[in-house]
Structure formats: structure tokens, C-alpha cells
Design an enzyme around this catalytic site. Structure first.
Site, PDB file in Angstrom:
ATOM      1  N   PHE A 151       0.804  -1.231   0.000  1.00 38.19           N
ATOM      2  CA  PHE A 151       0.000   0.000   0.000  1.00 38.19           C
ATOM      3  C   PHE A 151       0.834   1.276   0.000  1.00 38.19           C
ATOM      4  CE2 PHE A 151       0.837  -0.178   4.597  1.00 38.19           C
ATOM      5  CZ  PHE A 151       1.062   1.167   4.872  1.00 38.19           C
ATOM      6  N   LYS A 175      -1.245  -6.774  -9.525  1.00 35.78           N
ATOM      7  CA  LYS A 175      -2.286  -6.768  -8.487  1.00 35.78           C
ATOM      8  C   LYS A 175      -1.923  -5.680  -7.487  1.00 35.78           C
ATOM      9  CE  LYS A 175      -2.957  -8.352  -4.560  1.00 35.78           C
ATOM     10  NZ  LYS A 175      -3.626  -7.200  -3.928  1.00 35.78           N
ATOM     11  N   GLU A 178      -5.083  -3.750  -2.171  1.00 37.80           N
ATOM     12  CA  GLU A 178      -6.528  -3.479  -2.062  1.00 37.80           C
ATOM     13  C   GLU A 178      -6.797  -2.206  -1.271  1.00 37.80           C
ATOM     14  OE1 GLU A 178      -4.805  -5.950  -0.892  1.00 37.80           O
ATOM     15  OE2 GLU A 178      -5.287  -6.388   1.204  1.00 37.80           O
ATOM     16  N   SER A 228       5.088  -7.115   3.348  1.00 33.57           N
ATOM     17  CA  SER A 228       5.620  -7.478   4.666  1.00 33.57           C
ATOM     18  C   SER A 228       6.430  -8.779   4.576  1.00 33.57           C
ATOM     19  CB  SER A 228       4.468  -7.647   5.647  1.00 33.57           C
ATOM     20  OG  SER A 228       3.587  -8.629   5.150  1.00 33.57           O
ATOM     21  N   CYS A 283       9.721   1.544   3.490  1.00 31.74           N
ATOM     22  CA  CYS A 283      10.557   0.408   3.876  1.00 31.74           C
ATOM     23  C   CYS A 283      11.996   0.870   4.094  1.00 31.74           C
ATOM     24  CB  CYS A 283      10.505  -0.670   2.822  1.00 31.74           C
ATOM     25  SG  CYS A 283      11.187  -0.119   1.278  1.00 31.74           S
ATOM     26  N   GLU A 383       9.324  -4.364  13.282  1.00 31.00           N
ATOM     27  CA  GLU A 383       9.033  -3.279  12.340  1.00 31.00           C
ATOM     28  C   GLU A 383       7.771  -2.555  12.817  1.00 31.00           C
ATOM     29  OE1 GLU A 383       7.637  -4.275   8.305  1.00 31.00           O
ATOM     30  OE2 GLU A 383       8.715  -2.518   7.579  1.00 31.00           O
TER      31      GLU A 383
HETATM   32  P1  NAD Z   1       1.294  -6.734   2.951  1.00 35.54           P
HETATM   33  O1  NAD Z   1       2.300  -7.821   3.012  1.00 35.54           O
HETATM   34  O2  NAD Z   1       0.190  -6.750   3.930  1.00 35.54           O
HETATM   35  O3  NAD Z   1       0.582  -6.711   1.498  1.00 35.54           O
HETATM   36  C1  NAD Z   1       1.336  -6.680   0.309  1.00 35.54           C
HETATM   37  C2  NAD Z   1       0.533  -7.366  -0.798  1.00 35.54           C
HETATM   38  O4  NAD Z   1       0.331  -8.738  -0.448  1.00 35.54           O
HETATM   39  C3  NAD Z   1      -0.848  -6.768  -1.033  1.00 35.54           C
HETATM   40  O5  NAD Z   1      -1.070  -6.698  -2.423  1.00 35.54           O
HETATM   41  C4  NAD Z   1      -1.797  -7.752  -0.369  1.00 35.54           C
HETATM   42  O6  NAD Z   1      -3.044  -7.850  -1.020  1.00 35.54           O
HETATM   43  C5  NAD Z   1      -1.061  -9.082  -0.460  1.00 35.54           C
HETATM   44  N1  NAD Z   1      -1.299  -9.954   0.689  1.00 35.54           N
HETATM   45  C6  NAD Z   1      -1.510  -9.568   1.979  1.00 35.54           C
HETATM   46  N2  NAD Z   1      -1.676 -10.648   2.767  1.00 35.54           N
HETATM   47  C7  NAD Z   1      -1.557 -11.729   1.969  1.00 35.54           C
HETATM   48  C8  NAD Z   1      -1.622 -13.139   2.213  1.00 35.54           C
HETATM   49  N3  NAD Z   1      -1.844 -13.636   3.426  1.00 35.54           N
HETATM   50  N4  NAD Z   1      -1.447 -13.971   1.166  1.00 35.54           N
HETATM   51  C9  NAD Z   1      -1.227 -13.484  -0.068  1.00 35.54           C
HETATM   52  N5  NAD Z   1      -1.156 -12.173  -0.355  1.00 35.54           N
HETATM   53  C10 NAD Z   1      -1.318 -11.297   0.651  1.00 35.54           C
HETATM   54  O7  NAD Z   1       2.102  -5.352   3.009  1.00 35.54           O
HETATM   55  P2  NAD Z   1       1.542  -3.865   3.139  1.00 35.54           P
HETATM   56  O8  NAD Z   1       0.974  -3.673   4.506  1.00 35.54           O
HETATM   57  O9  NAD Z   1       0.701  -3.535   1.963  1.00 35.54           O
HETATM   58  O10 NAD Z   1       2.897  -3.031   2.998  1.00 35.54           O
HETATM   59  C11 NAD Z   1       3.734  -2.715   4.077  1.00 35.54           C
HETATM   60  C12 NAD Z   1       4.910  -3.657   4.157  1.00 35.54           C
HETATM   61  O11 NAD Z   1       5.616  -3.656   2.934  1.00 35.54           O
HETATM   62  C13 NAD Z   1       5.929  -3.251   5.225  1.00 35.54           C
HETATM   63  O12 NAD Z   1       6.366  -4.391   5.899  1.00 35.54           O
HETATM   64  C14 NAD Z   1       7.066  -2.637   4.417  1.00 35.54           C
HETATM   65  O13 NAD Z   1       8.326  -2.699   5.024  1.00 35.54           O
HETATM   66  C15 NAD Z   1       7.020  -3.487   3.188  1.00 35.54           C
HETATM   67  N6  NAD Z   1       7.649  -2.836   2.058  1.00 35.54           N
HETATM   68  C16 NAD Z   1       8.855  -3.290   1.664  1.00 35.54           C
HETATM   69  C17 NAD Z   1       9.524  -2.677   0.618  1.00 35.54           C
HETATM   70  C18 NAD Z   1      10.876  -3.159   0.185  1.00 35.54           C
HETATM   71  O14 NAD Z   1      11.360  -2.671  -0.812  1.00 35.54           O
HETATM   72  N7  NAD Z   1      11.491  -4.091   0.878  1.00 35.54           N
HETATM   73  C19 NAD Z   1       8.931  -1.591  -0.040  1.00 35.54           C
HETATM   74  C20 NAD Z   1       7.682  -1.158   0.384  1.00 35.54           C
HETATM   75  C21 NAD Z   1       7.036  -1.785   1.444  1.00 35.54           C
END
Ligand code: NAD
Length: 490
Positions: A151, A175, A178, A228, A283, A383
Site C-alpha cells: 500500500f 495486483k 486493495e 511485509s 521500507c 518493524e
Molecule cells: P502486505 O504484506 O500486507 O501486502 C502486500 C501485498 O500482499 C498486497 O497486495 C496484499 O493484497 C497481499 N497480501 C496480503 N496478505 C496476503 C496473504 N496472506 N497472502 C497473499 N497475499 C497477501 O504489506 P503492506 O501492509 O501492503 O505493505 C507494508 C509492508 O511492505 C511493510 O512491511 C514494508 O516494510 C514493506 N515494504 C517493503 C519494501 C521493500 O522494498 N522491501 C517496499 C515497500 C514496502
């Protein structure tokens, strides 16, 4: 309110399912849209894969010089629509307009780099590898590729992958998160104006069901994930078990070290921008600040810079920090601050229970500083993904490096100093994939790979630059002999 549509095979189409969740403005709680969610979005992904596979079979044969032409137009369209896209990012994600515009700039730079595909895809040739035998390597696209985005950067993150994937001859399904699908909807309106064959780019909404179809469908050849660590591990394990190429970027807990010889004013300004920019939801946000030798001046300066940050609605002028993404996030961050205090930290600046006039229901958390958090507790390893700085003091740079090197993450580590030899030692010994020297957000530019380490990254090839070209192509080696006696004489 209508359900958002998917973009499949060059057209906007309704989702197969009727379930949805709300897309909410985090500053006002206004419902901006309804996005398809739930098990039936799996069918949408399956339909997109069929279209993407058919498109790939044609697109891979289009000369690379032709494949990059739509990217030049895309750069222009993104620039022309910069203000509108930035406004959408702020509306659904909460960051300030300046932060949204900066994010878009980083997306555009990836389009520019991918335009170099005709050079970047060039490979190797060795004449006479054995007598009369030549050997060479070519790069070919993979097929249908997929990007699953988080997000916190609704525009930029898909661009670490999309321009490279299509320039190298693949098709792609995106994708979006959401929580923030509107920005990508707008970007797909622009992509629709390009001369791309139908099915080369597709966008499907949803959550786990959509992701699982991407992970299971045999026609999907690669997954580029950012989010994450828990989900990144799941994606990497399942994707690779199903024979896919996977790059999965995860969470972070980024340390920043300040040596006594650093410029105090500049350093504290840069560090507070890093910790509190995008409300700490980057991140590459600095999370743990370590001063070497107790330095009351830097502590005071960090405190003043954090305290004076103006928190409010990102669309309003003069605002330096917006809300966090959701009320759940606000509750989680505030309970982690409670936990820090319970684990022995002292609260230098308390951002809990922040109310912004006119936006009382917004998910605001003000800048927070917790000092001397226990090194054996849980919070120092967790985190927070919110505007919270943990301030520690250590005796030597070696102590700080030792602390950094037991971090389960490895996205970024930074050093502030005036000493070349300390900087050299730090960049060589700190175990993180992105290093900043007198830099607060060591975000690689599009020409370089976004090099997370440890539990911040699962895979081999990172996003952006040459790594992206390698990720989206498979090498083929040809060994060739043309015996003279076989050559027909005319
Ligand atoms: P998230 O992991 O909750 O969601 C990321 C994506 O995965 C979304 O599209 C979501 O729909 C999908 N998703 C969520 N739960 C899922 C599941 N159980 N099974 C399959 N797909 C699933 O992450 P977020 O809250 O949207 O973003 C924040 C996180 O992203 C933080 O931990 C941040 O550090 C990390 N991040 C990392 C980087 C990097 O470059 N390393 C960059 C940006 C964000």
C-alpha cells in the site's frame, strides 16, 4: 458506489465476484471506492493469465526497439498527469502531495531506464570457442509475469518491474494493494492510451485469492512481490515450489548511526525526514537512531526537528506529515509505543492520541521518540511502520555495527560522519543491502538494484536496473558449427 473494474486484455471489465471492501481516505474516513475482494477474484486472475499468455506469444517477437516506443509515450503521459496522480496517491494513501509527486518521479525514472533495453539486453559472443565453433548467449523473455504491490507506494513500486518486464518481451499482470487501488486505475487509463497489444499489461484487484491464483497458475512464470516479510516468505516459498522465478521484498527495521563528528543540524534534519517522512511508512525509513558517545546536542536537535513537524491532511499546503494508512495501523502503532515503554524505554516525544482540527477521525499519529529501548526486548526487533524513532546511545562505531549485524532485516543502514575512514569501514562491514553515508533514505536510483538483504528480501535478482533485465529474461546459450564441407556450393 460502483465496484472498481479490472483491466484485462485491453479492456475494462467487471470482476467475476460481487464481494468487495472499501477504499478509505485515511485522513477523513471518506469511502472513495469499493474494490473487488474475496475468493471469486481468483477467476479474474485466471482470465487475465489467458489473455497475458496469448499476448506474450506475439509480443516476444516484436523487435525490442519497437517494444520500447510505448515507454517514451508513457513517460510523457505520466509527466502530463503528475498532479492528478499525486492527488490520488495522497487521497488514498495519506502522504503529503510533495511526497506523492516525489514517488511518481521515481516511477518515471524506471520507465527511462527500461528504455535502454536494446543496450541492456545485449549479451555475449565468443568466436572460435573451439576450432570452427562459435558460442553465444541470448536473453529471451519468460512469458506471463506478475507484480503484487503493497500500500505504501501506490504508483512507484509496480514501476520497479513493469517497464522492464514489457521492454524485455513479457506480458504482466499487476495486483495493486486493495488499500490503494485508485492510483493504479488512473495509471492504467494512461497505459490504455499506448500502442501496446491487448493483453500485454493487465490489472486485477483482490487479496489473497488473487495472489494464490498467480502463485498456482502454471502459465505465470515469475512473481515480483513487495510487502511485509511474513507474506514475502509465503510468496517466495509457494512461488518457487511451483517452479516460478520469484523476487520478494519484505519488511525492515533500519538503523542509522551518528558519529560525534557529524554536522548536527544537517544530520538531524535528514534523519527526521527519514524517520517521519510518509508517516514512517517507507521500507527505507530510519527506525533506530544510534548516537555514538552520548551526544546531548544531537538528541536535542532531533527532538526539536521531530516536534516541529506539522501533521495534517496531505492535500493541504504546509503539511509535513499525513496520517497512517488505517485505523488498525494507528491502533497497532500506538500499542507498540505502549510496549516500548513497558520494555523500559523512556518517551521523549509522545505522538499517541493525536487529533488534527477538522480531521478528528483521521488516522493520525504524531512524531514519537523512545529513548534507550531495551536491547533484549521485542520492540527493538519489530518493524513499527509508523512515525516512531528509537534513540539509542552506544560507545563505539564497532558496537553500533555489531548491533546492526544481528538485525533480522537488512534493507538499509546509514552512517553520519565527517570521517572517510569511518565511512569506509561502515560501508564495508554493515550487513545491509542499501547503505547510506550522510544520506537518510538510501533508496537506489532506477539504474541500480534495490538491494535488500536478510529477511528484507527473498530471491536472487532485485528490482530495477540491470537486475530487472536479468530477472525478466532467461539466458539461452547457442553453440554453433558450420563445417565448410556442409556448405552447399552455388
Ligand atoms: P502486505 O504484506 O500486507 O501486502 C502486500 C501485498 O500482499 C498486497 O497486495 C496484499 O493484497 C497481499 N497480501 C496480503 N496478505 C496476503 C496473504 N496472506 N497472502 C497473499 N497475499 C497477501 O504489506 P503492506 O501492509 O501492503 O505493505 C507494508 C509492508 O511492505 C511493510 O512491511 C514494508 O516494510 C514493506 N515494504 C517493503 C519494501 C521493500 O522494498 N522491501 C517496499 C515497500 C514496502
Amino acid at each position: 458506489m460502483n465496484l472498481l473494474q479490472n483491466y484485462i486484455n485491453g479492456a475494462w471489465v467487471n470482476s467475476s465476484g460481487s464481494e468487495s471492501i472499501n477504499v478509505v481516505n485515511p485522513a477523513t474516513q471518506e469511502v472513495l471506492a469499493k474494490v473487488p475482494y474475496g475468493n471469486e477474484t481468483q477467476k479474474d486472475v485466471a482470465n487475465a493469465v489467458v489473455a497475458a499468455q496469448a499476448a506474450y506469444l506475439e509480443w516476444k517477437n516484436v523487435p525490442v526497439l519497437k517494444r520500447i516506443q510505448p515507454l517514451f509515450k508513457l513517460k510523457q503521459l505520466l509527466e502530463e498527469n503528475r498532479d492528478e496522480i499525486a492527488r490520488l496517491i495522497t487521497l488514498e494513501c495519506g502522504k503529503t502531495l510533495a511526497e506523492s509527486s516525489g514517488e511518481l518521479q521515481r516511477a518515471i525514472e524506471n520507465v527511462e531506464v527500461a528504455c535502454g533495453a536494446p543496450m541492456l539486453m545485449q549479451s555475449e559472443f565468443l568466436e572460435n570457442v573451439a576450432t570452427g565453433i562459435d558460442e553465444f548467449m541470448i536473453r529471451q523473455p519468460l512469458g506471463v509475469t506478475a507484480c503484487i504491490a503493497p500500500f505504501n507506494f501506490p504508483a512507484m513500486i509496480s514501476f520497479w518491474f513493469l517497464p522492464y518486464a514489457i521492454a524485455t518481451g513479457n506480458s504482466m499482470i499487476i495486483k495493486p494493494s486493495e488499500k490503494v487501488p485508485l492510483t493504479m486505475m488512473k495509471i492504467f487509463e494512461l497505459l490504455h492510451q499506448l500502442d501496446l497489444p491487448k493483453g500485454v499489461i493487465n490489472m486485477v484487484h483482490g487479496g489473497k485469492a488473487s495472489v494464490d491464483e498467480l502463485l498456482e497458475n502454471p502459465l505465470v512464470k515469475s512473481i515480483s512481490f513487495v510487502g511485509s516479510t511474513a507474506v514475502a516468505k509465503y510468496i517466495y516459498a509457494k512461488g518457487t515450489a511451483n517452479g516460478k522465478r520469484v523476487q520478494a521484498q519484505g519488511g525492515a527495521k533500519n538503523p542509522v548511526v551518528v558519529l560525534p563528528d557529524a554536522d548536527i543540524e544537517m544530520t538531524s534534519q535528514i534523519i527526521t525526514d527519514s524517520v517521519f517522512g510518509c508517516a514512517g511508512q517507507r521500507c527505507l525509513a530510519a527506525s533506530v537512531v544510534i548516537t555514538v558517545e552520548e551526544n546531548s546536542k544531537i538528541k536535542e536537535s532531533l527532538y526539536e526537528a521531530a516536534k516541529s513537524r506539522t501533521v495534517g491532511y496531505g492535500l493541504n499546503s504546509g503539511i509535513e506529515m499525513g496520517p497512517v494508512i488505517s485505523n488498525d495501523s494507528k491502533v497497532r502503532i500506538e500499542s507498540l509505543i505502549d510496549q516500548g515503554v513497558a520494555e523500559g524505554g523512556s518517551l521523549l516525544l509522545d505522538g499517541r492520541n493525536k487529533k488534527v482540527g477538522g480531521f478528528e477521525s483521521g488516522n493520525f499519529v504524531s512524531p514519537t521518540i523512545i529513548e534507550n529501548l531495551s536491547l533484549t526486548g521485542d520492540l527493538i526487533k519489530t518493524e513499527i511502520f509508523g512515525p516512531v524513532m528509537s534513540l539509542l546511545h552506544m560507545k563505539t562505531v564497532e558496537d553500533a555495527i555489531a548491533f546492526i549485524n544481528q538485525n533480522r532485516y537488512g534493507n538499509m543502514a546509514c552512517l553520519f560522519t565527517n570521517s572517510g575512514s569511518s565511512a569506509r569501514k561502515f560501508r564495508s562491514e554493515a550487513m545491509a543491502g542499501n547503505i547510506g553515508i550522510n544520506i537518510g533514505i538510501a533508496a537506489p536510483m532506477a539504474q541500480f538494484p534495490f538491494s535488500g538483504w536478510n529477511e528484507s528480501f527473498f530471491g536472487d535478482l532485485h528490482g530495477q536496473g540491470k537486475h530487472a533485465i536479468e530477472f525478466f529474461t532467461q539466458t539461452k546459450v547457442v553453440v554453433e558449427r558450420w563445417p565448410k564441407e556442409w556448405t552447399r556450393k552455388f
